[in-house]
Write a protein that holds these residues in place. Structure first.
Motif, PDB file in Angstrom:
ATOM      1  N   THR A  51     -25.318  27.400  93.666  1.00 33.82           N
ATOM      2  CA  THR A  51     -25.531  26.043  94.170  1.00 33.82           C
ATOM      3  C   THR A  51     -24.514  25.710  95.246  1.00 33.82           C
ATOM      4  N   LYS A  54     -25.193  27.693  98.499  1.00 33.95           N
ATOM      5  CA  LYS A  54     -26.296  27.090  99.244  1.00 33.95           C
ATOM      6  C   LYS A  54     -25.832  25.834  99.971  1.00 33.95           C
ATOM      7  N   PHE A  88     -26.054  35.571 101.143  1.00 38.05           N
ATOM      8  CA  PHE A  88     -25.895  34.472 102.085  1.00 38.05           C
ATOM      9  C   PHE A  88     -24.697  34.686 102.995  1.00 38.05           C
TER      10      PHE A  88
END
Length: 99
Positions: A51, A54, A88
């Motif tokens: 979380t 992101k 990511f």
């Protein structure tokens, strides 16, 4: 999560996870609105979850749309490993680690 703002730098300390993302997001977006380059100091971040990663990716994209930049500083091995495992890493800018 302890959050401290020092000019265009956001200093984080503790666990960066879903419980702290609301506060961190507000702090980052506030800095993005006022500064072209925002540095997020993660030196004292002990753990991170998906979380939070992101959130960092979205904040980086948001800054980029306005011609700005978000840079992560001081990411330790635990944070770096999670960034790579989450896939990511390429969406974030990390300061190089001194040799």
């Amino acid at each position: 999560m302890e959050i401290r703002i020092d000019g265009p730098m956001l200093v984080l300390r503790g666990d960066l996870d879903g419980r702290s993302t609301h506060e961190v997001r507000n702090a980052i977006y506030g800095l993005i609105a006022r500064h072209q380059v925002v540095v997020i100091d993660c030196t004292e971040v002990t753990s991170i979850d998906l979380t939070a990663v992101k959130l960092l990716v979205v904040a980086t994209r948001r800054a980029g749309l306005g011609g700005g930049q978000v840079v992560l500083r001081g990411c330790g091995p635990t944070v770096r490993r999670f960034l790579y495992l989450s896939h990511f890493r390429r969406a974030l800018e990390l300061e190089p680690v001194p040799a």
